[in-house]
Scaffold this active site. Structure first.
Site, mmCIF file in Angstrom:
data_model
loop_
_atom_site.group_PDB
_atom_site.id
_atom_site.type_symbol
_atom_site.label_atom_id
_atom_site.label_comp_id
_atom_site.label_asym_id
_atom_site.label_seq_id
_atom_site.Cartn_x
_atom_site.Cartn_y
_atom_site.Cartn_z
ATOM 1 N N HIS A 400 0.834 -1.203 0.000
ATOM 2 C CA HIS A 400 0.000 0.000 0.000
ATOM 3 C C HIS A 400 0.870 1.255 0.000
ATOM 4 O O HIS A 400 0.689 2.160 -0.826
ATOM 5 C CB HIS A 400 -0.914 -0.014 1.228
ATOM 6 C CG HIS A 400 -1.702 1.237 1.426
ATOM 7 N ND1 HIS A 400 -3.045 1.336 1.156
ATOM 8 C CD2 HIS A 400 -1.338 2.473 1.888
ATOM 9 C CE1 HIS A 400 -3.470 2.556 1.418
ATOM 10 N NE2 HIS A 400 -2.451 3.272 1.869
ATOM 11 N N GLU A 401 1.831 1.316 0.923
ATOM 12 C CA GLU A 401 2.666 2.522 1.022
ATOM 13 C C GLU A 401 3.500 2.727 -0.224
ATOM 14 O O GLU A 401 3.620 3.838 -0.739
ATOM 15 C CB GLU A 401 3.553 2.437 2.265
ATOM 16 C CG GLU A 401 2.796 2.446 3.586
ATOM 17 C CD GLU A 401 1.819 3.594 3.713
ATOM 18 O OE1 GLU A 401 2.058 4.674 3.144
ATOM 19 O OE2 GLU A 401 0.788 3.416 4.382
ATOM 20 N N HIS A 404 1.847 4.433 -3.195
ATOM 21 C CA HIS A 404 1.724 5.895 -3.177
ATOM 22 C C HIS A 404 2.823 6.525 -4.019
ATOM 23 O O HIS A 404 2.596 7.521 -4.716
ATOM 24 C CB HIS A 404 1.811 6.421 -1.746
ATOM 25 C CG HIS A 404 0.548 6.293 -0.962
ATOM 26 N ND1 HIS A 404 -0.655 6.812 -1.383
ATOM 27 C CD2 HIS A 404 0.292 5.705 0.243
ATOM 28 C CE1 HIS A 404 -1.595 6.558 -0.485
ATOM 29 N NE2 HIS A 404 -1.052 5.879 0.513
ATOM 30 N N GLU A 429 -5.288 6.649 -1.857
ATOM 31 C CA GLU A 429 -5.453 5.557 -0.893
ATOM 32 C C GLU A 429 -6.107 4.346 -1.555
ATOM 33 O O GLU A 429 -5.749 3.192 -1.281
ATOM 34 C CB GLU A 429 -6.291 6.028 0.296
ATOM 35 C CG GLU A 429 -5.715 7.209 1.073
ATOM 36 C CD GLU A 429 -4.365 6.910 1.690
ATOM 37 O OE1 GLU A 429 -4.068 5.722 1.963
ATOM 38 O OE2 GLU A 429 -3.596 7.871 1.894
#
Length: 594
Positions: A400-401, A404, A429
């Site tokens: 997820h991170e 970004h 997100e």
């Protein structure tokens, strides 16, 4: 940033983490597409503004004035098209960046006044391989109310003002002079500089009025060999560690993950450490063996568990680097590498991964500065359980991170500042959750997806609903945005829509078990990731659900000659993003023939 919205023992845990141009239309029903409230520094509140982008796609493409001219490059083609399409002079637009992709070429430009760029008035142009324009996004504004272009406040005074208000220090990244468009239609001249606070990991770009010293806006860069690791297809520790030998993909990392000759968690794409970049994990035996079993019964801070966390996070970031490289996140497309091997972009910007970072708990974040400055990932411990659990050992959180960084770099031409509105930030997100969802699929089955189970020790995870094709399990749809204001909540809507798009593509085309290393397949999961990545560069700066959806449709036109157009439209429309959707009101219509 990962945040979660679940009740645990009745306690709600929410981690918050000089010629006239064409003015884009201002918002009708919501400030999601144009603004975002920021609270920074010593409690400074800023309602940041970004002109809403107009967006056009052109299917098979339209001509432009310099089409098929052998003596002109991407920069000239883009500038002349923008000038002719917006009916502006050559002195009102300047080239910023661009690259040639696999199926389309992309140029990113900004509006200028007296040779000075307008920070938040930008445009992007995409050309197909037939040299026709296939997409154009623009947030250019009228320039009849611009401040004088010669500053009356010294740069040093502006820096001092920003350092004091934002509780940080100027980091010596070269400052610039730029205009900033405000919501009232005025354009203010600003000194622009980066301010950082090492203790809190705050990292912003500040816009200080060059005539009054007022802080007008900020760009927040933080989005809140053999290795014993969790394979990328697994989410949580209970699925078991495996020893993977030489997992690097040489198409993305031609000299391997240890090309700089190191024997620790340091390489061309990433460095993983605790506390300081020199505090890495070193091979545990000769021959680049990183074998550090994790012991879940004891504290994550013991030496062996720290090593397990550093190795797992480093493996994942390198793996996602190689995967995304296959699908278009390359050097020229502004990726994260120290050595770019002469293939374009700006180097010296590998991802820094701080595991068990002391700045917080129950969260994680990723900072995405412009191309040429390292992306910064911070993984925190989660104190909901005893012993605590380590976010670096839950693959979906690391994925997820890292995502970004991909989405922030590929939208807007490598600036890291094109997801600044509430709606675009929420979509960031959602894209990050989507990439985690995609990575953990191992067959054509599309079960409900839950994120964050391990760190919370809760099978319901950290989102309000599982991502699902069932409207009963997950009722979120486009119109849900009318009541949602927080970016993670908005992201849940976007991810759930994309989960349904993925299911439709896999249902129609099947599943490839080699999609991570073979992007040439025609299976649904391969097609999905191509459209995911391609659409990022096609969409305008600060996209909305509507413009991002349209970019997906155009991406399919570019790469697959619109073979999936009706499938995509029906999937989007099933969750309210049909052709008649507008202003966060559902639309279920699809084009004629679908």
């Amino acid at each position: 940033m990962v945040a979660f919205n679940k009740f645990f023992a009745s306690v709600f845990l929410a981690i918050i983490y000089a010629s006239s141009g064409l003015a884009a239309p201002w918002p009708v029903s919501s400030k999601h597409p144009t603004g975002r409230l920021r609270i920074v520094g010593r409690g400074l509140k800023l309602n940041t503004f970004h002109p809403e982008s107009s967006y056009e796609t052109f299917g098979k493409g339209i001509d432009h004035p310099l089409r098929r001219r052998d003596d002109v490059g991407l920069e000239d083609r883009a500038l002349v098209f923008v000038q002719s399409h917006l009916n502006i002079g050559s002195d009102a637009v300047a080239f910023r960046s661009g690259f040639a992709g696999e199926v389309s070429d992309h140029a990113f430009v900004h509006q200028t006044i007296d040779g000075i760029p307008v920070a938040n008035a930008v445009a992007n142009v995409a050309f197909n391989k037939d040299d026709k324009v296939v997409a154009f996004g623009s947030s250019f504004v009228k320039t009849n109310n611009a401040a004088p272009s010669i500053p009356t406040v010294a740069l040093e005074d502006a820096i001092a003002t920003a350092e004091d208000a934002l509780d940080g220090t100027f980091n010596d990244h070269p400052p610039t002079l730029e205009f900033l468009a405000l919501e009232d239609g005025s354009l203010r001249l600003t000194h622009v500089m980066q301010i950082q606070n090492e203790e809190t990991a705050a990292w912003v770009e500040a816009f200080v009025d060059a005539h009054t010293k007022e802080i007008l806006s900020i760009t927040d860069f933080v989005t809140k060999a053999s290795y014993l690791v969790l394979p990328i297809t697994e989410e949580i520790l209970t699925q078991g560690f495996q020893t993977l030998t030489d997992p690097e993909d040489l198409a993305g990392t031609p000299d391997g993950w240890h090309s700089d000759g190191t024997t620790n968690t340091t390489g061309n794409n990433a460095v993983s450490f605790k506390g300081a970049t020199t505090a890495t994990t070193t091979e545990s035996a000769a021959g680049l063996v990183f074998n550090y079993p994790q012991d879940a019964t004891i504290a994550p801070t013991v030496s062996a568990n720290v090593d397990a966390a550093r190795v797992n996070a480093w493996f994942l970031v390198n793996s996602i680097h190689d995967l995304s490289y296959r699908y278009g996140f390359t050097e020229a497309a502004f990726n994260f590498q120290n050595n770019n091997f002469g293939k374009g972009g700006v180097g010296n910007d590998r991802v820094t991964i701080s595991v068990q970072d002391s700045a917080g708990v129950n969260n994680a974040d990723f900072s995405t500065p412009p191309d040429g400055q390292s992306g910064a990932m911070r993984m925190f411990l989660w104190d909901i359980t005893s012993p605590e659990r380590d976010g670096a050992l839950e693959n979906d959180i690391v994925t997820h991170e890292n995502t970004h960084g991909i989405t922030n770099r590929m939208t807007g031409g490598g600036t890291g500042s094109s997801h600044s509105t509430t709606e675009a930030g929420g979509m960031g997100e959602g894209w990050s959750d989507t990439m985690a969802d995609w990575n953990e699929k191992t067959s054509a089955a599309v079960p409900d997806y839950v994120l964050g189970q391990y760190v919370t020790n809760n099978p319901a995870g950290i989102r309000s609903h599982p991502y699902s094709t069932s409207a009963t399990v997950n009722p979120l749809r486009y119109s849900s945005l009318t009541t949602l204001t927080e970016v993670h909540a908005i992201g849940e809507v976007w991810c759930n829509i994309l989960h349904n798009v993925y299911a439709a593509l896999v249902g129609a085309h099947g599943f490839s078990t080699t999609a991570r290393t073979n992007p040439a397949g025609t299976e649904g999961n391969t097609v999905f990731l191509h459209l995911f990545i391609d659409a990022l560069t096609l969409q305008p700066c600060n996209p909305t659900f509507l413009t991002a959806r349209t970019a997906w449709i155009q991406a399919d036109a570019n790469r697959y000659a619109s073979a999936n157009a009706c499938l995509l439209w029906n999937a989007f429309a099933s969750r309210g993003l049909g052709t008649n959707a507008a202003n966060h009101v559902d639309g279920t219509a699809v084009p004629a023939g679908c």
